[in-house]
Design a protein around this motif. Structure first.
Motif, PDB file in Angstrom:
ATOM      1  N   THR A  17     -29.790  -2.395  47.785  1.00 22.10           N
ATOM      2  CA  THR A  17     -29.439  -2.263  49.104  1.00 22.10           C
ATOM      3  C   THR A  17     -30.724  -1.339  49.557  1.00 22.10           C
ATOM      4  N   TRP A  76     -28.419  -6.064  52.008  1.00 22.21           N
ATOM      5  CA  TRP A  76     -27.791  -5.987  50.506  1.00 22.21           C
ATOM      6  C   TRP A  76     -27.775  -7.370  49.732  1.00 22.21           C
ATOM      7  N   VAL A  82     -21.675  -4.515  50.119  1.00 20.02           N
ATOM      8  CA  VAL A  82     -22.571  -3.313  49.973  1.00 20.02           C
ATOM      9  C   VAL A  82     -22.308  -2.534  48.468  1.00 20.02           C
ATOM     10  N   SER A  85     -23.460  -4.579  45.664  1.00 18.01           N
ATOM     11  CA  SER A  85     -24.891  -4.418  45.698  1.00 18.01           C
ATOM     12  C   SER A  85     -25.414  -2.909  45.073  1.00 18.01           C
ATOM     13  N   HIS A  86     -24.609  -2.056  45.561  1.00 15.42           N
ATOM     14  CA  HIS A  86     -25.044  -0.661  45.130  1.00 15.42           C
ATOM     15  C   HIS A  86     -24.757  -0.488  43.662  1.00 15.42           C
TER      16      HIS A  86
END
Length: 374
Positions: A17, A76, A82, A85-86
């Motif tokens: 991200t 992302w 998100v 992706s994190h």
């Protein structure tokens, strides 16, 4: 977005991200350290690296401003959330496709994000003013456009209320301090007295309306210490007023009755998540205070000793360095153990902590890391 490329920038932590708000803050803070302590960067052989980082970050912010009234707030992984992706732990080289993007546009609240980005570009412009005048002017022009949008009535408010994807990661809790930060950097870069008046106005408003922030640290959500330092530089006759936030926070960090504790080996401890960023930043604030009061007072000596102690602790004085390449560091890896090209097949791309071989750190490196004395 809209066919524009926003390649570059920095991924957040170990994931895929990119958050504009903390990235912009990082750039302006890096620039401040360089502008105030250029000799230290030169002596450490880090000037070119510092300028390269500033340009890398600023160029991404310029790309993120892909049209006159729009600014990328977060990107992302393609096809993911998100959060996904994190949580992803792998190499950027293994991800293909265009990133997912969420942008702040006109009519959306987000003065904080716009002002942070304006400050970053103005600060970088100042760092390159004599080195690359044309590039510096381009940055300043972009900073002015962002500042104008940030100060419009339509933008008044928090970007995290407009961009839900950033909540829980880099939410914002105030925006007037961001306006003060941007105005002060613009005034420092241009000498514009109107920008200085605006910076002073926003400083006073932040203290009155937003209560001066959380009051325990300097970070992307609590800028008043940095703002105060810039205003003290711009208006030395009122430096006592503008430097008071640094003195107040330093008093808290150094008080036996404070909620901020210290480890047995002397490291300040304020937060379980990324503690060293706050420690390093507060040491920095103390040293900035000393620049404004170069009288070698007892307070200055205490601030200097605090900063040096924290730096030595971070770099390994207690037997464990928290900085990669300094003696005894344990570092987190993801793509680094894998081949530059091809597939990582040995499982070393999984989340792990590794103790580097001792041979990787020379005596000279260790001495360089630990050379500060109080």
């Amino acid at each position: 977005p809209n066919g524009a490329s926003i390649a570059g920038g920095w991924y957040d932590a170990g994931d895929l991200t990119r958050f504009t708000f903390p990235a912009a803050y990082t750039i302006s803070t890096l620039a401040l350290g360089f502008l105030e302590f250029p000799d230290a960067y030169q002596q450490a052989g880090q000037t070119d690296y510092l300028l390269g980082n500033l340009k890398w970050g600023a160029n991404w912010l310029m790309a993120a401003r892909y049209q006159p009234d729009a600014l990328v707030a977060v990107t992302w992984m393609p096809g993911a959330s998100v959060n996904d992706s994190h949580r992803f732990w792998g190499r950027p080289e293994d991800v293909s496709g265009a990133a997912m993007v969420r942008s702040l546009t006109s009519q959306m609240k987000g003065a904080d994000l716009l002002a942070q980005t304006a400050a970053a570009l103005a600060a970088t412009s100042l760092a390159f003013q004599d080195r690359e005048p044309t590039y510096s002017a381009e940055l300043l022009e972009a900073a002015q456009g962002l500042y104008d949008q940030a100060t419009s009535d339509d933008s008044a408010g928090l970007y995290s209320n407009s961009i839900p994807e950033v909540r829980g990661f880099y939410s914002s809790y105030s925006y007037i301090d961001d306006l003060a930060w941007a105005a002060a950097w613009m005034a420092l870069r241009t000498g514009d007295q109107d920008r200085l008046k605006e910076a002073k106005f926003y400083f006073d408003q932040h203290m009155a309306v937003e209560g001066g922030g959380e009051g325990r640290r300097f970070d992307y959500n609590n800028l008043v210490q940095g703002v105060g330092y810039l205003l003290a530089k711009l208006d030395p006759s009122n430096k006592d007023k503008y430097m008071s936030p640094i003195r107040d926070v330093m008093k808290l960090w150094l008080s036996a009755q404070s909620s901020i504790s210290y480890t047995p080996k002397g490291m300040a401890y304020i937060d379980s998540w990324g503690n060293l960023r706050y420690v390093a930043n507060q040491a920095f604030m103390g040293l900035l205070h000393n620049k404004m009061y170069p009288d070698q007072s007892q307070r200055a000596q205490v601030y200097t000793c605090f900063a040096r102690k924290q730096a030595r602790t971070m770099l390994g004085e207690g037997g464990q360095s928290y900085v990669v390449s300094c003696a005894g560091s344990a570092y987190r890896t993801v793509g680094s153990p894998c081949p530059v090209a091809g597939v990582c097949t040995d499982g070393s791309c999984s989340m792990s902590y590794h103790q580097p071989p001792q041979a990787a750190v020379t005596t000279a490196q260790a001495v360089h890391c630990l050379q500060w004395k109080c």
